[in-house]
Design an enzyme around this catalytic site. Structure first.
Site, PDB file in Angstrom:
ATOM      1  N   MET A 197       0.830  -1.196   0.000  1.00  0.00           N
ATOM      2  CA  MET A 197       0.000   0.000   0.000  1.00  0.00           C
ATOM      3  C   MET A 197       0.872   1.257   0.000  1.00  0.00           C
ATOM      4  O   MET A 197       0.405   2.348   0.314  1.00  0.00           O
ATOM      5  CB  MET A 197      -0.957   0.007   1.193  1.00  0.00           C
ATOM      6  N   GLY A 198       2.136   1.088  -0.348  1.00  0.00           N
ATOM      7  CA  GLY A 198       3.026   2.237  -0.398  1.00  0.00           C
ATOM      8  C   GLY A 198       3.597   2.575   0.961  1.00  0.00           C
ATOM      9  O   GLY A 198       3.592   1.760   1.883  1.00  0.00           O
ATOM     10  N   HIS A 245       9.325   1.043   3.363  1.00  0.00           N
ATOM     11  CA  HIS A 245      10.426   1.139   4.318  1.00  0.00           C
ATOM     12  C   HIS A 245      11.311  -0.092   4.163  1.00  0.00           C
ATOM     13  O   HIS A 245      11.132  -0.877   3.203  1.00  0.00           O
ATOM     14  CB  HIS A 245       9.890   1.282   5.750  1.00  0.00           C
ATOM     15  N   ASP A 246      12.253  -0.264   5.076  1.00  0.00           N
ATOM     16  CA  ASP A 246      13.209  -1.362   4.948  1.00  0.00           C
ATOM     17  C   ASP A 246      12.536  -2.734   5.028  1.00  0.00           C
ATOM     18  O   ASP A 246      13.074  -3.717   4.499  1.00  0.00           O
ATOM     19  CB  ASP A 246      14.283  -1.256   6.028  1.00  0.00           C
ATOM     20  N   HIS A 289       9.633  -3.489   3.577  1.00  0.00           N
ATOM     21  CA  HIS A 289       9.250  -3.746   2.193  1.00  0.00           C
ATOM     22  C   HIS A 289      10.473  -4.074   1.342  1.00  0.00           C
ATOM     23  O   HIS A 289      10.415  -4.933   0.448  1.00  0.00           O
ATOM     24  CB  HIS A 289       8.539  -2.529   1.608  1.00  0.00           C
ATOM     25  N   ASP A 317       2.507  -8.985   9.319  1.00  0.00           N
ATOM     26  CA  ASP A 317       1.070  -9.233   9.170  1.00  0.00           C
ATOM     27  C   ASP A 317       0.870 -10.747   9.079  1.00  0.00           C
ATOM     28  O   ASP A 317       0.526 -11.290   8.027  1.00  0.00           O
ATOM     29  CB  ASP A 317       0.551  -8.523   7.923  1.00  0.00           C
ATOM     30  N   VAL A 354      11.160  -7.076   9.884  1.00  0.00           N
ATOM     31  CA  VAL A 354      12.323  -6.203  10.057  1.00  0.00           C
ATOM     32  C   VAL A 354      12.006  -5.216  11.171  1.00  0.00           C
ATOM     33  O   VAL A 354      10.904  -4.651  11.219  1.00  0.00           O
ATOM     34  CB  VAL A 354      12.656  -5.451   8.751  1.00  0.00           C
TER      35      VAL A 354
END
Length: 282
Positions: free
Chosen positions: A30-31, A34-35, A37, A154, A180
């Site tokens: 969803m944008g 961060h690290d 992702h 999640d 992370v």
């Protein structure tokens, strides 16, 4: 200079960008990247190799937000997100608007997420997983990925998506990547930006309490007492706890003792106006 990925805003542009590609490794987001992702993008590349294509989607899905949740204020940082994608070798970024994902409006047919999604997050956020699985299924249909990569932060989402892919014979591998964390233990999350300075100082208690609960379970303490005490500690720290639960790590079913494991501890709690989730294995 790092190559900028192809940006596809429409279904047609996506189809053109994926023509004649090899294996596809897909990271839906969803944008507000961060690290965490970035670790998913790295894993997707390792799965498909240099001959394959890594595709990320950036879409804030309205179907998974309930009334009064943060759809309108969810962080949107597209230019920074595209830089992260470029830095991690993403080939294509799908950035649709809602009319591309739901061209006929809200879909009449959605995915029933089943009993695994009626507990924990599903109980706290009714309809959430129907929205998640519906958009994920649509994205799988549009991209046809060979591998889809999700974060373990999640955890329930990961398990529900994995079950959907298996039950519906979607012919792709769903892979989970470890959470992370910041040096103080706080799980990276796009919603961490909502925390005030005081709340950010308190937030690592979420992970600390999970680790303390895990240690007590390993010592043989009763699960119910451990989770009750852990929730009380979080409340004393300033959290409002939605749940702190010990569940079977694969099925998410309630368990009575450590002998019924493997165990996953999962927690969701509010700190001020920010809702945080976390989990660890025992």
């Amino acid at each position: 200079m790092t190559a900028r990925p192809i940006i596809a805003n429409t279904r047609e542009e996506l189809s053109e960008a994926l023509a004649s590609r090899g294996e596809i490794g897909f990271v839906p987001t969803m944008g507000a990247l961060h690290d965490g992702h970035a670790s998913l993008l790295t894993r997707a590349r390792s799965e498909v190799g240099e001959s394959g294509a890594v595709v990320a989607s950036i879409f804030v899905n309205p179907l998974q937000f309930g009334v009064g949740e943060d759809l309108d204020r969810y962080p949107r940082t597209l230019e920074a997100d595209l830089m992260i994608c470029a830095d991690h070798g993403v080939d294509v970024v799908f950035v649709p608007d809602v009319t591309q994902v739901y061209p006929d409006g809200d879909p009449e047919v959605t995915i029933n997420p089943g009993p695994k999604a009626e507990i924990l997050e599903g109980a706290a956020r009714p309809g959430h997983f129907a929205g998640v699985l519906t958009v994920v299924a649509k994205l799988f249909g549009l991209l046809g990925p060979d591998v889809a990569v999700f974060g373990e932060k999640d955890y329930q989402q990961l398990k529900v998506v994995t079950r959907m892919a298996a039950d519906l014979d979607l012919r792709l591998d769903v892979i989970g990547v470890p959470t992370v964390r910041e040096p103080d233990g706080l799980a990276l999350s796009s919603r961490n930006v909502y925390l005030s300075a005081e709340e950010r100082a308190r937030a690592p208690a979420l992970h600390r309490v999970l680790r303390e609960c895990a240690a007590r379970i390993v010592e043989g303490k009763p699960l119910a007492a451990v989770t009750t005490d852990g929730a009380a500690e979080l409340e004393r720290t300033g959290f409002v706890v939605d749940y702190l639960a010990a569940r079977h790590a694969e099925t998410l079913a309630p368990i009575d003792s450590a002998a019924d494991g493997p165990i996953r501890l999962l927690v969701a709690a509010r700190l001020g106006k920010t809702r945080l989730i976390d989990n660890i294995g025992v």
